[in-house]
Motif scaffolding. Sequence first.
Motif, PDB file in Angstrom:
ATOM      1  N   PHE C 255       0.810  -1.218   0.000  1.00  0.00           N
ATOM      2  CA  PHE C 255       0.000   0.000   0.000  1.00  0.00           C
ATOM      3  C   PHE C 255       0.846   1.272   0.000  1.00  0.00           C
ATOM      4  O   PHE C 255       0.613   2.181  -0.790  1.00  0.00           O
ATOM      5  N   LYS C 256       1.831   1.315   0.873  1.00  0.00           N
ATOM      6  CA  LYS C 256       2.554   2.585   1.013  1.00  0.00           C
ATOM      7  C   LYS C 256       3.247   3.021  -0.281  1.00  0.00           C
ATOM      8  O   LYS C 256       3.101   4.175  -0.685  1.00  0.00           O
ATOM      9  N   PRO C 257       3.979   2.125  -0.959  1.00  0.00           N
ATOM     10  CA  PRO C 257       4.574   2.586  -2.219  1.00  0.00           C
ATOM     11  C   PRO C 257       3.526   2.930  -3.271  1.00  0.00           C
ATOM     12  O   PRO C 257       3.791   3.728  -4.164  1.00  0.00           O
ATOM     13  N   SER C 258       2.316   2.338  -3.178  1.00  0.00           N
ATOM     14  CA  SER C 258       1.302   2.578  -4.208  1.00  0.00           C
ATOM     15  C   SER C 258       0.550   3.874  -3.986  1.00  0.00           C
ATOM     16  O   SER C 258       0.075   4.484  -4.937  1.00  0.00           O
ATOM     17  N   ILE C 259       0.394   4.260  -2.734  1.00  0.00           N
ATOM     18  CA  ILE C 259      -0.451   5.422  -2.463  1.00  0.00           C
ATOM     19  C   ILE C 259       0.248   6.705  -2.914  1.00  0.00           C
ATOM     20  O   ILE C 259      -0.403   7.680  -3.274  1.00  0.00           O
ATOM     21  N   ILE C 260       1.570   6.689  -2.941  1.00  0.00           N
ATOM     22  CA  ILE C 260       2.295   7.921  -3.251  1.00  0.00           C
ATOM     23  C   ILE C 260       1.923   8.458  -4.639  1.00  0.00           C
ATOM     24  O   ILE C 260       1.522   9.610  -4.766  1.00  0.00           O
ATOM     25  N   PRO C 261       1.992   7.605  -5.702  1.00  0.00           N
ATOM     26  CA  PRO C 261       1.571   8.157  -6.998  1.00  0.00           C
ATOM     27  C   PRO C 261       0.068   8.429  -7.095  1.00  0.00           C
ATOM     28  O   PRO C 261      -0.351   9.221  -7.936  1.00  0.00           O
ATOM     29  N   SER C 262      -0.741   7.788  -6.232  1.00  0.00           N
ATOM     30  CA  SER C 262      -2.200   8.003  -6.317  1.00  0.00           C
ATOM     31  C   SER C 262      -2.614   9.344  -5.744  1.00  0.00           C
ATOM     32  O   SER C 262      -3.664   9.866  -6.101  1.00  0.00           O
ATOM     33  N   GLY C 267      -6.081  14.180  -4.923  1.00  0.00           N
ATOM     34  CA  GLY C 267      -6.207  15.616  -4.699  1.00  0.00           C
ATOM     35  C   GLY C 267      -7.090  16.266  -5.763  1.00  0.00           C
ATOM     36  O   GLY C 267      -7.931  17.111  -5.451  1.00  0.00           O
ATOM     37  N   LEU C 268      -6.917  15.826  -7.023  1.00  0.00           N
ATOM     38  CA  LEU C 268      -7.742  16.371  -8.108  1.00  0.00           C
ATOM     39  C   LEU C 268      -9.213  15.997  -7.910  1.00  0.00           C
ATOM     40  O   LEU C 268     -10.103  16.805  -8.162  1.00  0.00           O
ATOM     41  N   ASP C 269      -9.442  14.744  -7.469  1.00  0.00           N
ATOM     42  CA  ASP C 269     -10.821  14.314  -7.217  1.00  0.00           C
ATOM     43  C   ASP C 269     -11.446  15.164  -6.117  1.00  0.00           C
ATOM     44  O   ASP C 269     -12.626  15.506  -6.159  1.00  0.00           O
ATOM     45  N   PHE C 270     -10.623  15.479  -5.124  1.00  0.00           N
ATOM     46  CA  PHE C 270     -11.088  16.323  -4.030  1.00  0.00           C
ATOM     47  C   PHE C 270     -11.506  17.689  -4.584  1.00  0.00           C
ATOM     48  O   PHE C 270     -12.551  18.225  -4.235  1.00  0.00           O
ATOM     49  N   LEU C 317      -5.814  25.268  -5.241  1.00  0.00           N
ATOM     50  CA  LEU C 317      -4.353  25.349  -5.224  1.00  0.00           C
ATOM     51  C   LEU C 317      -3.816  24.999  -3.844  1.00  0.00           C
ATOM     52  O   LEU C 317      -2.798  24.324  -3.713  1.00  0.00           O
ATOM     53  N   ILE C 318      -4.514  25.446  -2.798  1.00  0.00           N
ATOM     54  CA  ILE C 318      -4.072  25.124  -1.436  1.00  0.00           C
ATOM     55  C   ILE C 318      -4.126  23.614  -1.212  1.00  0.00           C
ATOM     56  O   ILE C 318      -3.184  23.013  -0.680  1.00  0.00           O
ATOM     57  N   ILE C 322      -1.033  21.085  -0.226  1.00  0.00           N
ATOM     58  CA  ILE C 322      -1.087  20.164   0.911  1.00  0.00           C
ATOM     59  C   ILE C 322      -0.798  18.732   0.447  1.00  0.00           C
ATOM     60  O   ILE C 322      -0.036  17.995   1.076  1.00  0.00           O
ATOM     61  N   VAL C 323      -1.398  18.363  -0.700  1.00  0.00           N
ATOM     62  CA  VAL C 323      -1.167  17.012  -1.234  1.00  0.00           C
ATOM     63  C   VAL C 323       0.316  16.814  -1.558  1.00  0.00           C
ATOM     64  O   VAL C 323       0.900  15.789  -1.226  1.00  0.00           O
ATOM     65  N   ASP C 324       0.933  17.830  -2.177  1.00  0.00           N
ATOM     66  CA  ASP C 324       2.360  17.711  -2.497  1.00  0.00           C
ATOM     67  C   ASP C 324       3.214  17.544  -1.251  1.00  0.00           C
ATOM     68  O   ASP C 324       4.173  16.774  -1.239  1.00  0.00           O
ATOM     69  N   LEU C 325       2.858  18.266  -0.205  1.00  0.00           N
ATOM     70  CA  LEU C 325       3.612  18.138   1.045  1.00  0.00           C
ATOM     71  C   LEU C 325       3.411  16.749   1.640  1.00  0.00           C
ATOM     72  O   LEU C 325       4.342  16.138   2.166  1.00  0.00           O
ATOM     73  N   LEU C 326       2.190  16.259   1.547  1.00  0.00           N
ATOM     74  CA  LEU C 326       1.889  14.924   2.051  1.00  0.00           C
ATOM     75  C   LEU C 326       2.727  13.885   1.298  1.00  0.00           C
ATOM     76  O   LEU C 326       3.295  12.966   1.904  1.00  0.00           O
ATOM     77  N   ILE C 327       2.821  14.059  -0.016  1.00  0.00           N
ATOM     78  CA  ILE C 327       3.629  13.133  -0.818  1.00  0.00           C
ATOM     79  C   ILE C 327       5.085  13.212  -0.377  1.00  0.00           C
ATOM     80  O   ILE C 327       5.742  12.194  -0.189  1.00  0.00           O
ATOM     81  N   ALA C 328       5.565  14.446  -0.189  1.00  0.00           N
ATOM     82  CA  ALA C 328       6.955  14.609   0.243  1.00  0.00           C
ATOM     83  C   ALA C 328       7.182  13.938   1.590  1.00  0.00           C
ATOM     84  O   ALA C 328       8.227  13.342   1.846  1.00  0.00           O
TER      85      ALA C 328
END
Lengths: 290, 277, 342
Positions: C255-262, C267-270, C317-318, C322-328
């Motif tokens: 799961f963890k390696p897969s969720i990163i690209p998802s 975020g777009l769906d949100f 945009l916000i 947030i999603v980008d930071l979460l990915i990081a």
Amino acid sequence: MSPVLDIRDLHLSFKGYGGLSEVLHGISLRIEQGQKVALVGESGSGKSVTARIVLGLLQETRTARIRGAVEFDGRDIGAMSARQRAALRGTEMSMIFQDPTSSLNPTFTIGRQFREVLGRRDPGIGRAASDARATQMLAEVSIPDPARVLAAYPFQLSGGMNQRVMIAMALANRPKLLLADEPGTALDVSVQAQTLHLMRELVDDHGTSVLFISHNLGVVREFADRLYVIYRGRIVEEGPAAAIFADPRHAYTRALMDAVPRITGGGLPDVPEVSEDFLAPLIRHEEDAA
Amino acid sequence: MIRAFRILAANPLSLIGFILVVLIVFAAVFAPWIAPYPTHNGAVVDFLNNNRPPSAQNWMGTDLVGRDIFSRILYAYQISLGLGLVVLAIAPPVGTIVGLLAGYMGGWVETILMRLVDVFLSIPPLVLAIAMMGVLEPTLTNAMLAVTVMWWPWYARLVYSIARSEREEGYVLAAEVIGASSFHIAFREILPNCLPAILTKMTLDMGFVIIIASSLSFLGLGVQPPTPDLGSMVAEGARYLPDSWWLTVFPGLAILLVVFGFNLLGDGLREILGVDE
Amino acid sequence: MSPVLRLLLRRLGISFVVLIGVSMLIFAIARIIPGDPARIALGPNATAEQVERIRAEMHLDEPIPVQYGFFLRDLARGDLGTSLYTNRPVTTDIAQFLPATLELVFLAGLIMVAVGLPLGILAARYRGRWPDHLVRVLSLLTVSAPSFVWAVILMLIFAYYLPFFPIAGRIKDIYEIERVTGFMTIDTALAGNWPAFWNAWHHLVLPAVALSLSGIGQAARLTRANMVETYEKPYIEMAQAYGFFPSRIARTYAFKPSIIPSLTIIGLDFAAMLGNAFLVEAVFAWPGLSRYGVAVILRKDLNAIMGTVLIIALTFLIVNIIVDLLIAFLNPRIRHSTRAAS
């Protein structure tokens, strides 16, 4: 004392669109306590699937049909439930893979992955206990700075370092049998030689039995006590390593030896040209022939 | 083609999708002959039969002015499918050209075009269409325009990402070495590699365009009465829930059915063409 | 500078550029309006005097670039102009209506993640078998209807036929709640009014579920696709070779390696929910930004339309940042972009 691994007349076929296709045509192989056995052949000869049957992984796919006996430490693996087979993995047998860096999970630290492995033997192991044990294991594989390695992610370490980590993990729970599938083929020649040397010392110390799978006779020569040469799902020659190297009698074994450079080399050797002689029956060297 | 059909047939879900789409397209095209009350697509009034529940005469009941809902749904499919076709005839080519230019040319062309795409993509799709319809007159043509304007950037981004990775491939470098023109490389070498992904996306998008268009008319920003439209039919009937449930439920299910058909078909197509999600 | 901070600054920079672009786009849309915006906004009964006053107020007599300049200047001051519909500053209107929409979208996003990801994990773990097929059909079904159709269906079943949930609105009229954050679920808790608190949640469930349904389908499909790819990786075979439980492999190792690209797509769906909220709010008479949006659109209230779209783009945009930071945070490759040891 029963052998650690006893494979008798093992057949494997896969169910595909064109019906069943047989991959193993009845191979037999024995590993005694503390023995290091090599299974050598080209890719596609059936050596890797053999390891996956011993581990009980192929039994869980729906397309594989397996016939014959596989006994681990006197217990018939074929008769076990999936749960019983899984219980053996990571505790009594473990495996080292071809590419150490991609075989470690990229999103967890080495320390965390060690804890998962140690947890197989000792499910409630805490972080401190796990780190202490891991540090000790990493020291055994001559890693100079274990604490830093435990905190690192696989991509932060070199391939050779990850290979040592893999060896340490594989031996962490003191398994009876270690399966090594082309270990370190993805690494530099010199790094591969180093880590193999290390692995050999460790398994000798612990009395671990090894099934070493390789396409490369040069690598195997320094490592194995006993040799099985496999060609297209059949064992063509078996016996003590020294005896076979001294006197290779099967046409395929000779072709394989000619194809391999006489150094511990990585990469794929030139595959011998196909010859009718390769299908000649099994040649068994006597145990005292060496 | 035969192979594609065989794969489609081997995958029951895709086959269902294919059949759904064929049936609905057929029903829409031949609506004037199939619809039990072909005149009900306009401003007909039959107050003697208004707001009737489903019956043998009116399979899906009648609306507030007595028109047959089943007939109106068939005509509404004409509008939805027509709008989808127009949007998908314009947005993908525009997006593809922008994406190819940005992906292959690189440099300042890439920066400007992709920032422009980013701008469009940073407004949630429906909101952009709503805003455009807010200033334009609510007509079918304007709805097509609004949906097209919000749609092309998605194709630009898709083609851009493929073109960028193809730019480094051996065959492109080889073409550059032998001195092929940029135009030739972009459209003859790179474009064919984008086609499976574009085609799959178009099939899946047919459903989404219908969703967006019906959403606009649901908000009163799309096709105007008396033209039959699935979205405005749902909106109109929602005020009469739960008693006159047929006013909303059947048009709602009609949207679900057509979009589900295109989604199943697109999903199967993705497997046939081997396109990643 | 830490890699995450560098990433944040970069993303903020890009977002600023994009926001400027969005303001231009919105401004352009507002100016393609046929006819005189002031006349349209005021309606046919307005006097020439009134029209002239509004034209001056909106700088409509200046050239277009100058008009945009005024627009940007006001924007920088946090001034979105006055709504011709409510006669109040657009910012005041938005501050009043945005929290209700955000409340709805947040809960819907939460439901999307809490239901969609486990469904995707389940499908990937049993890929090719019946749970996989079931999840595939369900997720295709949920994405096949606009959220207003789901809203109507859910309302009909769970509010009318089985009266489990209220039909419309945000809270019962009998509760008088002091407005602090604008989030009803928070304000009721702050007021210590627990019956009102539960009532607010009770009202929130159905619209949020309706809004989340298509997102659930998207998230499940995406998670499944990425996890199936991860299952082919050597480290999964290694985990199997070490006898880790299949459920544990699914939930953590794969799961963890897969969720990163998802995450980017999630975020777009949100963000898409910000748009779909327009539809759900209309069905459930939810007093949010979209009801305001539709009202001002129908009245061709330019300032309010531009302000609403701009705020939604800003929110989007916000969310992306947030999603980008979460990915990081999740991806150690970004967090530690230097080699620690070798």
